[in-house]
Design a protein around this motif. Structure first.
Motif, mmCIF file in Angstrom:
data_model
loop_
_atom_site.group_PDB
_atom_site.id
_atom_site.type_symbol
_atom_site.label_atom_id
_atom_site.label_comp_id
_atom_site.label_asym_id
_atom_site.label_seq_id
_atom_site.Cartn_x
_atom_site.Cartn_y
_atom_site.Cartn_z
ATOM 1 N N ASN A 118 38.117 49.173 -7.791
ATOM 2 C CA ASN A 118 38.866 49.944 -6.802
ATOM 3 C C ASN A 118 40.346 49.991 -7.187
ATOM 4 O O ASN A 118 40.893 49.009 -7.709
ATOM 5 N N LYS A 157 36.443 50.574 1.826
ATOM 6 C CA LYS A 157 37.616 50.115 1.092
ATOM 7 C C LYS A 157 38.787 49.868 2.028
ATOM 8 O O LYS A 157 38.825 50.330 3.174
ATOM 9 N N TYR A 188 32.837 39.515 -6.041
ATOM 10 C CA TYR A 188 34.031 40.341 -5.958
ATOM 11 C C TYR A 188 35.283 39.499 -5.957
ATOM 12 O O TYR A 188 35.260 38.304 -5.616
ATOM 13 N N ILE A 235 44.809 47.801 -10.171
ATOM 14 C CA ILE A 235 43.477 47.409 -9.693
ATOM 15 C C ILE A 235 43.644 46.551 -8.448
ATOM 16 O O ILE A 235 44.278 45.488 -8.482
ATOM 17 N N SER A 237 36.991 55.392 -7.078
ATOM 18 C CA SER A 237 36.723 54.123 -7.754
ATOM 19 C C SER A 237 36.135 54.401 -9.126
ATOM 20 O O SER A 237 35.496 55.433 -9.354
ATOM 21 N N ASP A 267 43.840 51.337 -0.560
ATOM 22 C CA ASP A 267 43.163 51.810 -1.771
ATOM 23 C C ASP A 267 43.072 53.332 -1.790
ATOM 24 O O ASP A 267 43.069 53.994 -0.745
ATOM 25 N N ASN A 314 34.697 57.642 -2.895
ATOM 26 C CA ASN A 314 34.058 56.681 -1.992
ATOM 27 C C ASN A 314 33.599 57.410 -0.731
ATOM 28 O O ASN A 314 34.379 58.096 -0.074
ATOM 29 N N SER A 321 37.921 47.548 -17.579
ATOM 30 C CA SER A 321 36.511 47.436 -17.202
ATOM 31 C C SER A 321 35.644 47.103 -18.412
ATOM 32 O O SER A 321 34.586 46.484 -18.278
ATOM 33 N N TRP A 355 34.289 58.084 -12.595
ATOM 34 C CA TRP A 355 35.164 58.046 -11.422
ATOM 35 C C TRP A 355 34.458 58.774 -10.285
ATOM 36 O O TRP A 355 34.088 59.923 -10.415
ATOM 37 N N SER A 402 39.619 40.304 -4.939
ATOM 38 C CA SER A 402 40.525 41.277 -4.332
ATOM 39 C C SER A 402 41.951 40.777 -4.419
ATOM 40 O O SER A 402 42.191 39.565 -4.356
ATOM 41 N N VAL A 461 32.138 47.880 -10.010
ATOM 42 C CA VAL A 461 32.953 48.811 -9.215
ATOM 43 C C VAL A 461 34.392 48.315 -9.253
ATOM 44 O O VAL A 461 34.665 47.168 -8.871
#
Length: 596
Positions: free
Chosen positions: A207, A179, A137, A123, A187, A183, A172, A80, A169, A139, A205
Motif C-alpha cells: 500500500n 486501507k 503485515y 510505502i 496498491s 493511503d 482498492n 517488492s 497496480w 504498517s 500487497v
C-alpha cells in the motif's frame, strides 16, 4: 448619387496628379494595407503559436511528472522484488501448511516486511497472504483492515494471478482490504512464487501513502499555479492535488482517455489549458489543469519585441518610400520638361550628374548622344540625293519620334511606380541599345547581326509596353550574320507586323523572321499570324496609295528606299489572307567588300 460619385472623382483626381503624388499615394496605400494584414496575421499567428507553445510547455510538465511517477513506481516495484526473492520469506511460506499463524513463520516474514517499510517513505503498509489465507503485515502508522477470509475473492485476484508474478497496480475496492485514510486508493499486488519450482506461495500487497503523490508533484504545482490528477484506465482518480474535480475537467478526462491531447476551457473566470498524457509506467493518465496566464508569461516578451520591431520597420519604410519617390520622380520630371521641348524641334541636352551612374543617368546619356547623332544625321541627309534624303529623313523622324520615347519613358515610370527596378532597368537598356544600333554613328550599312539586335531591342520595348502579347522567333542562317545590309532593312516590316498584324489580333501573336543566302542573293522573310489583309489592300500598299502610319514609316517608302539603295526593282513581295496572317519576303544582293 453624389456620395457614390466620390470614389470616381477621387480616382480621376489621382490619375491627373503628378508622378510623385501617385507614387506617394500608392506607397502609403500599400503600406497601410500591409500593416493591417500584418497586424491581423500577427494576432492570429501569435495566438496560435502561443497556444501551441503553451501546449508544448504543458506536455513537458506532464512528461516531467510522468518521469517522477515512473521513477517512484519503479522503486516500489523494486522493493517488492526484495520480498519476492527473500530467502527467509520463501522458506517461511514453504513451511506454512495450515490455517493459523505460526509465530516462528510470522517472525521471519515480519523481518522482511519491516525492511520493505523502512526502505521507502512511500510505502505505508505491506501485507502478505499465504496459501492458507494467513495474513502477515507491517504498517508505518495505522494498520490496514483485512475484510476477507479468502484473498482469491478480491476483484483483482484473477488479474494478479494472470500476471504470473509481475507486479500489478490495482484500485482498492474496500472488499478485500480496508486501507487507511492516509493511503492512496491504489496498491501494488503480485503473486509470490517458489523460486525453485515456481509454484504459488502467496500474494504480496504493497500500500502507498499519500506522500507518494505529494513528492510526484513537487515544485510543479507552485511553479505554474496548477492542479494535476492521475487517473486509471477507467477514469477513476488515483492521485489528485484538489479534492474537487470540476465537471468540465471530468468530461475532458472521459474524452481524452488513451490519448495525449489538450483543450482550452474557462474555469472560475479564467482560461485554463486541460492537458492529458498517457503514463509510460501503467495504464494511467496524467491530467494537468494549468492557467493560460501562467503558461504564456514566457512568450509575452517575444510579442513585445516583435511589435516594436514592426513599428521601427514601418518608420523606416516611410522614410525609405519618401527618399525613393524623390530619387525617381525628380530626374524624370526634369527629363520630361526637356523632352517636351523637343516637340518644337529644339533638341536640348539633359544635364548629367557625374557622381551618379544609375539607369536614369544612362538614359540621359543615351538621350544626349541621340540628340547629337540626330543633329548630325539631319545635316548629312540634307546633302544627299532628294529621294534618298526624303526616305532617310522618314527613318530619322521615326527614330526620334518623341511619342515612341514618351511611351517608353511612361513604361519606365510605371515600372518604377510598382518598384520593379529590374523591369525598368531592362526597358532602359533596351531603349539605349535600340538607339545605339539604329543610329550606328550615321552609317548606311550594318551587319545582319546588328540589324537583328536592333529588332530584338525594339521588340523588347514593345513587348513590355504591350504586356508581352506576342513572340518573335528568329531563324537566320549563321553564315549571313556578318554580311552587310542596308540599315533598318527589316525593322520597318517587323514594326508593321506588330502594329497592324498581331497587335489587333485576339490571342498571342507570333512573328517569325527568317534569313538565308542563295548564291549572290540574301532572302529574308517576316511572317506573322495577325489579322492579315485583302488582295486589294496589298495592291494599295504596292502602288503607293498608303500613307505613313503613326509609329513607323510606310511600307512603300521602305520598298522604294531598298530599290534605290540596291538598284533593283521589286525587292519585296507580300502574301496575305484576311484572318490568316501576312508574309513579307525581301530579296537583296550580297554587298561585296569593294562595294562597301
Amino acid at each position: 448619387m453624389k456620395i457614390l460619385n466620390i470614389p470616381k472623382r477621387l480616382y480621376i483626381k489621382y490619375l491627373k496628379a503628378n508622378l510623385k503624388t501617385k507614387i506617394s499615394v500608392y506607397y502609403i496605400s500599400i503600406l497601410l494595407i500591409s500593416i493591417v494584414l500584418i497586424s491581423v496575421a500577427y494576432i492570429y499567428i501569435s495566438s496560435a503559436i502561443m497556444v501551441k507553445r503553451s501546449s508544448s510547455s504543458a506536455q513537458q510538465t506532464l512528461e516531467a511528472i510522468d518521469q517522477n511517477l515512473l521513477c517512484m513506481v519503479s522503486n516500489v516495484s523494486q522493493f517488492s522484488n526484495y520480498v519476492f526473492v527473500d530467502e527467509n520469506v520463501q522458506s517461511a511460506l514453504k513451511r506454512s501448511n495450515r490455517k493459523g499463524i505460526d509465530p516462528t513463520i510470522q517472525q521471519e516474514i515480519n523481518k522482511s516486511l519491516i525492511n520493505t517499510i523502512l526502505s521507502s517513505d512511500d510505502i505505508s503498509s505491506v501485507l502478505l497472504f499465504d496459501n492458507y489465507n494467513n495474513v502477515y503485515y507491517m504498517s508505518r502508522l495505522k494498520s490496514p483492515e483485512v475484510l476477507t477470509d479468502d484473498v482469491a475473492k478480491a476483484s483483482w485476484y484473477e488479474t494478479v494471478k494472470n500476471a504470473k508474478g509481475y507486479p500489478v497496480w490495482v484500485m482498492n475496492d474496500d472488499m478485500a482490504i480496508k486501507k487507511s485514510s492516509d493511503d492512496l486508493p491504489v496498491s501494488l499486488v503480485r503473486m509470490v512464487y517458489n523460486t525453485e519450482d515456481y509454484k504459488p506461495l502467496g500474494v504480496l500487497v504493497v500500500n502507498i501513502g499519500k506522500s507518494f503523490g505529494n513528492r510526484i508533484f513537487d515544485n510543479v504545482c507552485s511553479e505554474f499555479k496548477s492542479q494535476f490528477i492521475i487517473v486509471d484506465d477507467s477514469g477513476k482518480p488515483i492521485i489528485q492535488t484538489s479534492e474537487i474535480i470540476p465537471k468540465a475537467v471530468a468530461d475532458f478526462i472521459s474524452r481524452s482517455q488513451g490519448t495525449s491531447s489538450y483543450e482550452i476551457k474557462k474555469l472560475d473566470g479564467q482560461d485554463v489549458m486541460l492537458s492529458s498524457r498517457k503514463s509510460s509506467c501503467s495504464n494511467w493518465h496524467i491530467i494537468g489543469i494549468m492557467p493560460m496566464s501562467e503558461l504564456s508569461k514566457q512568450f509575452k516578451s517575444t510579442g513585445v519585441i516583435i511589435l516594436v520591431t514592426l513599428l521601427i520597420n514601418i518608420v523606416f519604410l516611410f522614410i525609405g518610400g519618401y527618399y525613393v519617390t524623390n530619387l525617381i520622380t525628380k530626374p524624370l520630371t526634369k527629363m520630361k520638361k526637356l523632352i517636351e521641348s523637343s516637340d518644337n524641334g529644339n533638341l536640348h541636352k539633359i544635364p548629367v550628374e557625374e557622381v551618379r551612374d544609375d539607369e536614369i543617368v544612362r538614359l540621359k546619356q543615351v538621350y544626349n548622344n541621340m540628340t547629337e547623332q540626330i543633329a548630325t544625321l539631319i545635316d548629312k541627309v540634307k546633302e544627299e540625293q532628294k529621294q534618298i534624303r526624303l526616305n532617310e529623313l522618314s527613318i530619322i523622324r521615326a527614330q526620334i519620334n518623341p511619342h515612341f520615347l514618351y511611351n517608353t519613358l511612361d513604361a519606365v515610370s510605371a515600372l518604377a511606380l510598382i518598384k520593379d527596378s529590374e523591369g525598368a532597368y531592362t526597358l532602359t537598356q533596351a531603349l539605349e541599345n535600340f538607339y545605339r544600333i539604329s543610329l550606328s554613328s550615321g552609317k548606311d550599312v550594318i551587319t545582319v547581326r546588328e540589324e537583328l539586335k536592333c529588332i530584338e531591342n525594339y521588340v523588347k520595348i514593345l513587348n513590355i509596353r504591350y504586356k508581352d502579347s506576342f513572340d518573335v522567333n528568329y531563324f537566320v542562317d549563321e553564315n549571313i550574320t556578318n554580311e552587310k545590309i542596308l540599315k533598318l532593312l527589316l525593322q520597318p516590316f517587323v514594326e508593321n507586323s506588330i502594329a497592324h498584324g498581331v497587335h489587333n489580333k485576339r490571342g498571342r501573336g507570333i512573328i517569325t523572321i527568317k534569313g538565308r543566302k542563295s548564291n549572290d542573293l540574301m532572302i529574308f522573310s517576316i511572317e506573322d499570324n495577325g489579322v492579315g489583309m485583302s488582295k486589294e489592300k496589298i495592291e494599295e500598299i504596292m502602288s503607293r496609295n498608303t500613307t505613313r502610319q503613326k509609329g513607323g514609316f510606310g511600307i512603300y517608302s521602305s520598298i522604294t528606299r531598298i530599290s534605290l539603295f540596291y538598284g533593283i526593282e521589286n525587292p519585296v513581295s507580300i502574301e496575305s489572307a484576311e484572318g490568316k496572317g501576312t508574309r513579307v519576303t525581301i530579296t537583296i544582293p550580297v554587298i561585296n567588300e569593294e562595294d562597301n
